[in-house]
Motif scaffolding. Structure first.
Motif, PDB file in Angstrom:
ATOM      1  N   ILE A  34       0.844  -1.195  -0.018  1.00  8.80           N
ATOM      2  CA  ILE A  34      -0.139   0.040   0.091  1.00  8.80           C
ATOM      3  C   ILE A  34       0.950   1.392  -0.147  1.00  8.80           C
ATOM      4  O   ILE A  34       1.810   1.163   0.770  1.00  8.80           O
ATOM      5  CB  ILE A  34      -0.938  -0.025   1.204  1.00  8.80           C
ATOM      6  CG1 ILE A  34      -1.955   1.333   1.245  1.00  8.80           C
ATOM      7  CG2 ILE A  34      -0.114   0.029   2.432  1.00  8.80           C
ATOM      8  CD1 ILE A  34      -3.028   0.968   2.219  1.00  8.80           C
TER       9      ILE A  34
ATOM     10  N   ALA B  15      -4.979   6.654   1.135  1.00  4.18           N
ATOM     11  CA  ALA B  15      -4.798   5.405   0.846  1.00  4.18           C
ATOM     12  C   ALA B  15      -5.518   4.351   1.279  1.00  4.18           C
ATOM     13  O   ALA B  15      -5.770   4.408   2.687  1.00  4.18           O
ATOM     14  CB  ALA B  15      -3.454   4.789   0.488  1.00  4.18           C
TER      15      ALA B  15
ATOM     16  N   ALA C 136      -6.714   0.255   2.479  1.00  4.20           N
ATOM     17  CA  ALA C 136      -6.233  -1.088   2.316  1.00  4.20           C
ATOM     18  C   ALA C 136      -7.890  -2.002   2.564  1.00  4.20           C
ATOM     19  O   ALA C 136      -8.498  -1.810   3.588  1.00  4.20           O
ATOM     20  CB  ALA C 136      -5.423  -1.404   3.462  1.00  4.20           C
TER      21      ALA C 136
END
Length: 822
Positions: A29, A53, A55
Motif C-alpha cells: 500500500i 490510501a 487497504a
C-alpha cells in the motif's frame, strides 16, 4: 561423547540441503503525507481521510484459511502519515452492530471482544514487529512480536478511539514515530499486517494473506510505501514515581515512602537505553508458593516490569533468569552449637539496573544488561551469652549480559550470548557463553537449529560445564515432524544468572504431528502428536528413561475444545537426581498416564474448563489422581469472576527424606495437595478497573514407611511409620487492586494485600483446625499507593513552545499535547 558431536555436526551440515525458493510475494500500500492531522475520536469524518490510501480485500486466516471476507463484514482501512506519526482509520461493517462483542478489560487485556490489530515493522525484516490492538470496548493492547511470539510487557504511548454505529464500528489510531523503530534514511519501507477479529463467529481476517500450512506468522507481512523525509524524533522519556506503604506484621506497624524514576533514552534510531533509578517493586504480584519436595529449586515467574519489558534479546538461549537479580542471597553462614540465626533475608536489595538494546538496519541486534545489588547481612545470636554478630552473606554483586543476534533471510538468525556474575571479595563468580544458530529455508518448510553453551563457576576451583543441542523440524503441511537432541555435562551450572536444574544427561527426542489445516466435518482444527524421548546419564553411562507420549487437541465448529492423551515409561526410570548425590540413582517403576480435558465455548457467559489425569504405576497401590476444574462467568461487559480448583492425590509416592550418617533415607508417603484460586474484575471504563486475586495452597505429606537407598537403585526396608517427617503446608494470599490510567503512560495503583503461611510438623489435620492454625500465624497486611507519571521530551518541549505561542498554533510537536489526543 564422540558420537554425540558427530550428530551435532551432521545437523549443522544438513542446513545446506534445503531447496531455496523465491520469497513470498508481498501485498503493498502506498500512503500519502497530510498537512492537518485528524482528531482521534473514532469518527472518520476529518479532511485528512478524504484522499487517504485504502487497504481492503481482507482474507480469512482462521478457521477457514484463505477464504475472502464476506461483503457483510467488509473491512477498509485508511492510512496516512505526517511529521509526527502514522494514522489508521478502520471501518468494519457488521450486519448486527448491537451484537458487537465489547467486554471491558484492563489495559493489555482482551476478553470477549472484537478488535482491530496493527503490526508495524520499521526494518521490514519479517521477524520483529510492534503490535497495536484496540478492542471494540476501546481498550488498548500492545506488544512486541518476534517470529510469532508476543512480549505483552512492552507498553507504548499511542492514541486510539472507537465508535459503534449503525453500520458496524470504526477504530481511529495514531502511533507516534517515537514508539517505532526504523532506519534513518529519506525513503522508508515498512512491514505491515492488519487483522480484524469477529468474535461472534470466532473468525479472524488479515489484510496480507497468511498461509497457515507453513512458516511463521511474520513472514507474511505486507509493505507500506510512500513514507518520505521523516525525522527520527528525540526518544527521551522519564517516569518518576512516588509510593507509600502502610505495613502491619505480627502486631507491628511501619510506614515507608519511596520515590524514584524510570528513564528511557533513544541513543539513535535503533538503540534504546532503559534505566531504573531507586527501584520499588512492592506492588508486584505474589509468587504462587508451593511445598517443594523435589531435588530442584522452584522457578518462579518474573513479576517486576523492568525485567519483563523489552527482554526478547536477553532471553536468547535461556541463559538469563532475571529472578537471580535481587533474589535470594547465595552465601551461607556456619553456626556453632550455641548460635542461632535471627533472620535470613529472602532477597537482596537492587541498587540500580539498566539495559541497552536495539537492532541495526543490517539486522544486527545488540543487547547489554547491567545490574548492581547491595551488600546483605544476617544477624547471628549466641544463645548462651546473648551476644549478636552480623555476617555478610552476599557482597556487592554485578550482573551483566551481552547479546549479539544477527538476523538473515526471512526467519533465521545466529546469536552469541554472554552472562557474567561478579561478587566483591572472595565469593563465587560465574560466567556463561552460548552460540546459537536458527535457520529456516526460504520456502519455510524446514527449520534447523543448533546451540553450544559453556559455563564457568569460579569459587575455590574453576568448574566448567557444557551444553550442546541440535534439531531438524518439518514445519509445513498436514504432517510435521521434529528430531532433536540435547546434552549437558555434570558440571554445567548457569545458576548465578540463569536457571539450570537437570545436568549430566543426553536426551534424544522425536515428534510426529498430524494437523487438520482447514475445517472438516464438525471440526475447526485438530492436532495429533506422537512423541518419543530417550534419556541417558552421561557419566557413568546409564539408561535414565524412555517416554512414549500421545496427545491430542480438537476444536469443534461450536468452539468446544477437548482432547486427551496417554503416556508411559514402559521400562521404568532410573532417577539420578532424587538421591541428591552424584553417581547414585533411584529406580522408579513404569507408569501409565491417561488424561482427558475440555473447555467450553469461550464466547459464552459461562465457560468451564476441566482436566482429569490418572497415573498408575507398576507397583501395588501406587498412583496419582489429578483433577482441575475452572468455571468462569461473565456477568456483564464490566464484571466477571473465575474460580479454579486443582486437586492432586498421590498414594505411596517414594522420595528422598534426609541424609543418614552412611546412607540416604527414603520414605513412602501419601501426599494430598489442593489449590483454590478466585479472581474477579470490575472494569469501570477502558482506563479504570478493580481486580481481586485470591489463592490458597494446601499440601500435606504423610509418611507410611522408610527405606535406605542401595547402590543398585533399589530400596531396602528401614523402619515403619513415624510422625517425625509428616508435614502440612498452607499459603494464603489476597490482593485487591484499583488501577487508573489517568494519562497516557501514567498510572495510579492502590493495593491492599493480605498474606500468611504455616508450616506444621504433622498431617491429617481436619479442615477447621487447619485454618485455625493458619490464621494464628503472623499475617502481612499492607496498604500501598503508587503514582507514576509519564513525561516525554517532545511533550515537555511543546509546553514551553505553547507558553511562547499563546495563540496555540497547531504545528508539529505541540499538537501532541492538544486536547484532540487526550
Amino acid at each position: 561423547m564422540k558420537s554425540i558431536f558427530s550428530v551435532l555436526f551432521l545437523f549443522l551440515g544438513f542446513t545446506g540441503l534445503a531447496q531455496e525458493q523465491d520469497s513470498i510475494p508481498r501485498k503493498q500500500i502506498h500512503i500519502k503525507r497530510i498537512q492537518e492531522s485528524p482528531k482521534i475520536d473514532g469518527k472518520l469524518n476529518d479532511a485528512a481521510w478524504q484522499d487517504a490510501a485504502i487497504a481492503n480485500n481482507f482474507v480469512e486466516r482462521l478457521p477457514n484459511n484463505g477464504r475472502p471476507i464476506p461483503d457483510s463484514l467488509s473491512t477498509t482501512v485508511k492510512i496516512v502519515y505526517d511529521d509526527l506519526g502514522i494514522y489508521f482509520g478502520a471501518e468494519m461493517l457488521d450486519p448486527n452492530p448491537s451484537e458487537i462483542r465489547k467486554e471491558l478489560t484492563e489495559r493489555d487485556g482482551i476478553g470477549n471482544d472484537d478488535f482491530f490489530f496493527i503490526l508495524l515493522n520499521g526494518y521490514n525484516d519479517r521477524q520483529q514487529s510492534m503490535q497495536f490492538i484496540v478492542t471494540a470496548a476501546g481498550v488498548q493492547y500492545d506488544a512486541k512480536m518476534t517470529n510469532g511470539s508476543e512480549d505483552s510487557s512492552w507498553n507504548a504511548i499511542w492514541y486510539s478511539d472507537i465508535e459503534i454505529n449503525g453500520r458496524g464500528w470504526t477504530a481511529e489510531v495514531f502511533i507516534p514515530y517515537s514508539e517505532l523503530r526504523f532506519p534513518e534514511k529519506p525513503v522508508q519501507e515498512w512491514g505491515l499486517q492488519m487483522e480484524r477479529e469477529f468474535k461472534r463467529a470466532g473468525t479472524r481476517y488479515s489484510w496480507s494473506p497468511i498461509n497457515t500450512a507453513k512458516g511463521s506468522y511474520s513472514i507474511y507481512d505486507g509493505e507500506i510505501h510512500g513514507i518520505k523525509n521523516i525525522e527520527t524524533p528525540t526518544r527521551l522519556s522519564i517516569q518518576p514515581y512516588i509510593s507509600a506503604y502502610l505495613n502491619n506484621y505480627d502486631g507491628e506497624t511501619a510506614t515507608t515512602v519511596n520515590g524514584g524514576m524510570d528513564l528511557k533514552y533513544g541513543i539513535n534510531d535503533a538503540f534504546t537505553l532503559d534505566m531504573i533509578l531507586v527501584p520499588d517493586f512492592g506492588q508486584t504480584k505474589f509468587d504462587e508458593s508451593v511445598l517443594n519436595l523435589s531435588a530442584f529449586e522452584v522457578q518462579y515467574d518474573e513479576q517486576r516490569p523492568f525485567f519483563t519489558e523489552g527482554t526478547e534479546l536477553f532471553t536468547k538461549g535461556n541463559l538469563f533468569y532475571s529472578r537471580r537479580v535481587g533474589g535470594a542471597p547465595f552465601g551461607s553462614v556456619t553456626l556453632s552449637e550455641e548460635e542461632e540465626m535471627l533472620n535470613f533475608p529472602s532477597s537482596v536489595d537492587l541498587i540500580n539496573a539498566f539495559k541497552v538494546s536495539g537492532r541495526t538496519d543490517g539486522g544486527l541486534g545488540v543487547g547489554f544488561f547491567n545490574a548492581i545489588t547491595e551488600k546483605t547481612y544476617v544477624t547471628v545470636r549466641n544463645t548462651t551469652t546473648e551476644e549478636t554478630r552480623r555476617e555478610l552473606i552476599e557482597p556487592f554483586t554485578n550482573y551483566n549480559i551481552l547479546v549479539l543476534d544477527q538476523r538473515y533471510g526471512d526467519n533465521s538468525s545466529v546469536s552469541l550470548v554472554n552472562t557474567n556474575t561478579t561478587r566483591e571479595g572472595h565469593f563465587r563468580d560465574a560466567n556463561a557463553t552460548g552460540l546459537y544458530l536458527n535457520h529456516t529455508n526460504k520456502n519455510n518448510t524446514y527449520r534447523y537449529f543448533t546451540g553450544l553453551e559453556g559455563s564457568w563457576v569460579m569459587e575455590d576451583d574453576t568448574k566448567a560445564g557444557l551444553e550442546a543441542a541440535a534439531g531438524l523440524s518439518k514445519i509445513s503441511g498436514k504432517n510435521r515432524a521434529d528430531l532433536n537432541f540435547q546434552l549437558r555435562t555434570k558440571d554445567y551450572d548457569i545458576n548465578d544468572l540463569g536457571y539450570s536444574s537437570a545436568t549430566n544427561y543426553v536426551r534424544y527426542q522425536g515428534l510426529y504431528q498430524r494437523r487438520l489445516l482447514q475445517p472438516k466435518g464438525f471440526l475447526n482444527n485438530m492436532y495429533l502428536n506422537f512423541v518419543a524421548v530417550h534419556e541417558r546419564r552421561l557419566e557413568p553411562d546409564l539408561h535414565s528413561k524412555l517416554i512414549l507420549n500421545f496427545n491430542s487437541s480438537f476444536t469443534t465448529k461450536d468452539f468446544f475444545n477437548f482432547g486427551g492423551g496417554f503416556e508411559t515409561t514402559p521400562i521404568g526410570t532410573n532417577d539420578i537426581y532424587e538421591p541428591r548425590v552424584d553417581g547414585l540413582y533411584f529406580k522408579i517403576p513404569a507408569y501409565y498416564d491417561q488424561w482427558l480435558w475440555f473447555n467450553t465455548d469461550f464466547r459464552k457467559k459461562l465457560v468451564v474448563q476441566a482436566v482429569a489425569d490418572w497415573y498408575k504405576y507398576d507397583e501395588r497401590g501406587r498412583g496419582d489422581l489429578i483433577f482441575d476444574f475452572g468455571p468462569r462467568y461473565r456477568f456483564s461487559d464490566k464484571f466477571k469472576m473465575n474460580l479454579s480448583t486443582n486437586v492432586r492425590l498421590s498414594d505411596k509416592e517414594e522420595g528422598f527424606v534426609k541424609f543418614l550418617e552412611d546412607n540416604i533415607l527414603f520414605g513412602q508417603r501419601d501426599r494430598n495437595t489442593i489449590i483454590n484460586s478466585l479472581g474477579a474484575n470490575y472494569i469501570f471504563n477502558n482506563k479504570m478497573g478493580l481486580n481481586l486475586a485470591f489463592r490458597h495452597y494446601y499440601s500435606e505429606v504423610f509418611y507410611t514407611e522408610f527405606y535406605t537407598l542401595q547402590d543398585d537403585g533399589e530400596l531396602s526396608y528401614y523402619g515403619p511409620r513415624n510422625n517425625d517427617f509428616n508435614t502440612t503446608y498452607n499459603s494464603w494470599n489476597v490482593d485487591l487492586r484499583f488501577s487508573w490510567w489517568f494519562a497516557p503512560g501514567s498510572q495510579m495503583t492502590l493495593l491492599y494485600r493480605n498474606g500468611t503461611d504455616s508450616y506444621l510438623g504433622y498431617s491429617h489435620i481436619n479442615f477447621r483446625d487447619n485454618f485455625r492454625n493458619l490464621f494464628e500465624q503472623p499475617q502481612v497486611n499492607s496498604l500501598s499507593l503508587r503514582i507514576s507519571y509519564y513525561l516525554d521530551y517532545n511533550r515537555v518541549k511543546s509546553w514551553f513552545r505553547s507558553s511562547e505561542n499563546p495563540a496555540g498554533e497547531m504545528n508539529g510537536t505541540s499538537y501532541l499535547d492538544s486536547k484532540k489526543r487526550f
